[in-house]
Scaffold this motif. Structure first.
Motif, PDB file in Angstrom:
ATOM      1  N   ILE A   4       0.873  -1.173   0.000  1.00 15.10           N
ATOM      2  CA  ILE A   4       0.000   0.000   0.000  1.00 15.10           C
ATOM      3  C   ILE A   4       0.908   1.220   0.000  1.00 15.10           C
ATOM      4  O   ILE A   4       1.669   1.432   0.938  1.00 15.10           O
ATOM      5  CB  ILE A   4      -0.938   0.010   1.227  1.00 15.10           C
ATOM      6  N   ASN A   5       0.830   1.998  -1.048  1.00 20.09           N
ATOM      7  CA  ASN A   5       1.657   3.188  -1.195  1.00 20.09           C
ATOM      8  C   ASN A   5       0.743   4.323  -1.640  1.00 20.09           C
ATOM      9  O   ASN A   5       0.321   4.374  -2.782  1.00 20.09           O
ATOM     10  CB  ASN A   5       2.772   2.937  -2.213  1.00 20.09           C
ATOM     11  N   GLU A   6       0.410   5.203  -0.709  1.00 21.48           N
ATOM     12  CA  GLU A   6      -0.531   6.266  -1.035  1.00 21.48           C
ATOM     13  C   GLU A   6      -0.148   7.565  -0.332  1.00 21.48           C
ATOM     14  O   GLU A   6       0.583   7.557   0.648  1.00 21.48           O
ATOM     15  CB  GLU A   6      -1.947   5.854  -0.628  1.00 21.48           C
ATOM     16  N   ASP A   7      -0.646   8.681  -0.869  1.00 16.81           N
ATOM     17  CA  ASP A   7      -0.453   9.982  -0.244  1.00 16.81           C
ATOM     18  C   ASP A   7      -1.252  10.025   1.058  1.00 16.81           C
ATOM     19  O   ASP A   7      -2.275   9.354   1.182  1.00 16.81           O
ATOM     20  CB  ASP A   7      -0.979  11.102  -1.148  1.00 16.81           C
ATOM     21  N   PHE A   8      -0.802  10.840   2.018  1.00 19.09           N
ATOM     22  CA  PHE A   8      -1.564  11.049   3.247  1.00 19.09           C
ATOM     23  C   PHE A   8      -1.127  12.349   3.911  1.00 19.09           C
ATOM     24  O   PHE A   8      -0.112  12.943   3.559  1.00 19.09           O
ATOM     25  CB  PHE A   8      -1.408   9.869   4.221  1.00 19.09           C
ATOM     26  N   VAL A   9      -1.896  12.801   4.869  1.00 20.40           N
ATOM     27  CA  VAL A   9      -1.527  13.937   5.702  1.00 20.40           C
ATOM     28  C   VAL A   9      -1.137  13.368   7.061  1.00 20.40           C
ATOM     29  O   VAL A   9      -1.885  12.601   7.665  1.00 20.40           O
ATOM     30  CB  VAL A   9      -2.692  14.942   5.841  1.00 20.40           C
ATOM     31  N   CYS A  10       0.038  13.730   7.538  1.00 20.37           N
ATOM     32  CA  CYS A  10       0.547  13.213   8.809  1.00 20.37           C
ATOM     33  C   CYS A  10      -0.341  13.676   9.966  1.00 20.37           C
ATOM     34  O   CYS A  10      -0.668  14.864  10.065  1.00 20.37           O
ATOM     35  CB  CYS A  10       1.980  13.686   9.020  1.00 20.37           C
ATOM     36  N   VAL A  11      -0.710  12.750  10.827  1.00 24.71           N
ATOM     37  CA  VAL A  11      -1.557  13.071  11.984  1.00 24.71           C
ATOM     38  C   VAL A  11      -0.762  13.733  13.109  1.00 24.71           C
ATOM     39  O   VAL A  11      -1.350  14.215  14.076  1.00 24.71           O
ATOM     40  CB  VAL A  11      -2.288  11.823  12.531  1.00 24.71           C
ATOM     41  N   ASN A  12       0.557  13.778  12.994  1.00 26.28           N
ATOM     42  CA  ASN A  12       1.386  14.391  14.023  1.00 26.28           C
ATOM     43  C   ASN A  12       1.806  15.815  13.641  1.00 26.28           C
ATOM     44  O   ASN A  12       1.574  16.744  14.394  1.00 26.28           O
ATOM     45  CB  ASN A  12       2.619  13.517  14.279  1.00 26.28           C
ATOM     46  N   CYS A  13       2.399  15.998  12.468  1.00 22.20           N
ATOM     47  CA  CYS A  13       2.893  17.328  12.066  1.00 22.20           C
ATOM     48  C   CYS A  13       1.996  18.001  11.024  1.00 22.20           C
ATOM     49  O   CYS A  13       2.218  19.140  10.675  1.00 22.20           O
ATOM     50  CB  CYS A  13       4.322  17.239  11.551  1.00 22.20           C
ATOM     51  N   TRP A  14       1.017  17.285  10.531  1.00 23.40           N
ATOM     52  CA  TRP A  14       0.008  17.785   9.579  1.00 23.40           C
ATOM     53  C   TRP A  14       0.574  18.171   8.213  1.00 23.40           C
ATOM     54  O   TRP A  14      -0.062  18.891   7.459  1.00 23.40           O
ATOM     55  CB  TRP A  14      -0.799  18.920  10.194  1.00 23.40           C
ATOM     56  N   LYS A  15       1.761  17.659   7.872  1.00 21.41           N
ATOM     57  CA  LYS A  15       2.316  17.925   6.545  1.00 21.41           C
ATOM     58  C   LYS A  15       1.778  16.909   5.551  1.00 21.41           C
ATOM     59  O   LYS A  15       1.508  15.755   5.897  1.00 21.41           O
ATOM     60  CB  LYS A  15       3.843  17.866   6.578  1.00 21.41           C
ATOM     61  N   PHE A  16       1.639  17.333   4.291  1.00 20.01           N
ATOM     62  CA  PHE A  16       1.233  16.432   3.223  1.00 20.01           C
ATOM     63  C   PHE A  16       2.409  15.537   2.876  1.00 20.01           C
ATOM     64  O   PHE A  16       3.536  16.004   2.705  1.00 20.01           O
ATOM     65  CB  PHE A  16       0.794  17.212   1.987  1.00 20.01           C
ATOM     66  N   VAL A  17       2.164  14.235   2.770  1.00 18.64           N
ATOM     67  CA  VAL A  17       3.204  13.251   2.471  1.00 18.64           C
ATOM     68  C   VAL A  17       2.848  12.536   1.175  1.00 18.64           C
ATOM     69  O   VAL A  17       1.781  11.939   1.061  1.00 18.64           O
ATOM     70  CB  VAL A  17       3.345  12.228   3.625  1.00 18.64           C
TER      71      VAL A  17
END
Length: 102
Positions: A4-17
Motif C-alpha cells: 500500500i503506497n498512497e499519499d496522506f496527511v501526517c496526523v502528528n505534524c500535519w504535513k502532506f506526504v
C-alpha cells in the motif's frame, strides 16, 4: 505483504506526504511518526489499535537505515527501512525526543 503506497496527511505534524518513490511508505518523512495500522503482516490493516508509532532507535547496516518504532498506545515494536526522501538529519534528534515521551 500487501503493498500500500498512497499519499496522506501526517496526523502528528500535519504535513502532506507523497507516495514513496520505490517502496511502500509507513511513516512521515518529516517527523517519522506513523499509525499502528497493521497487525501480523505489513499492509494487512488488521490492527485494532491505531495508536501513534514513534521512532525510538535506528541502526545502520550495509548502508541501510532501519528505524525501530514503538506504539504509544499498546507498546507494539516494529522495524522499517528509512525511505530515500526521509529527513535523516532530524532522525537522531527526534529519536531522543520521542524516546523520552514513551
Amino acid at each position: 505483504m500487501k503493498k500500500i503506497n498512497e499519499d496522506f496527511v501526517c496526523v502528528n505534524c500535519w504535513k502532506f506526504v507523497s507516495k514513496a518513490k520505490k517502496t511502500c511508505r509507513n511513516h512521515c518523512p518529516y517527523c517519522f511518526v506513523s499509525i499502528h495500522l497493521d497487525d501480523k503482516l505489513p499492509g494487512d490493516r488488521a490492527s485494532n489499535c491505531w495508536g501513534l508509532m514513534y521512532p525510538i532507535e535506528y541502526e545502520l547496516s550495509n548502508w541501510i537505515i532501519k528505524i525501530t518504532f514503538k506504539c504509544s498506545k499498546c507498546g507494539h515494536i516494529h522495524k522499517n527501512k528509512a525511505a530515500e526522501d526521509d529527513d535523516i538529519v532530524k532522525l537522531d534528534e527526534l529519536v531522543k525526543k520521542y524516546k523520552n515521551l514513551l
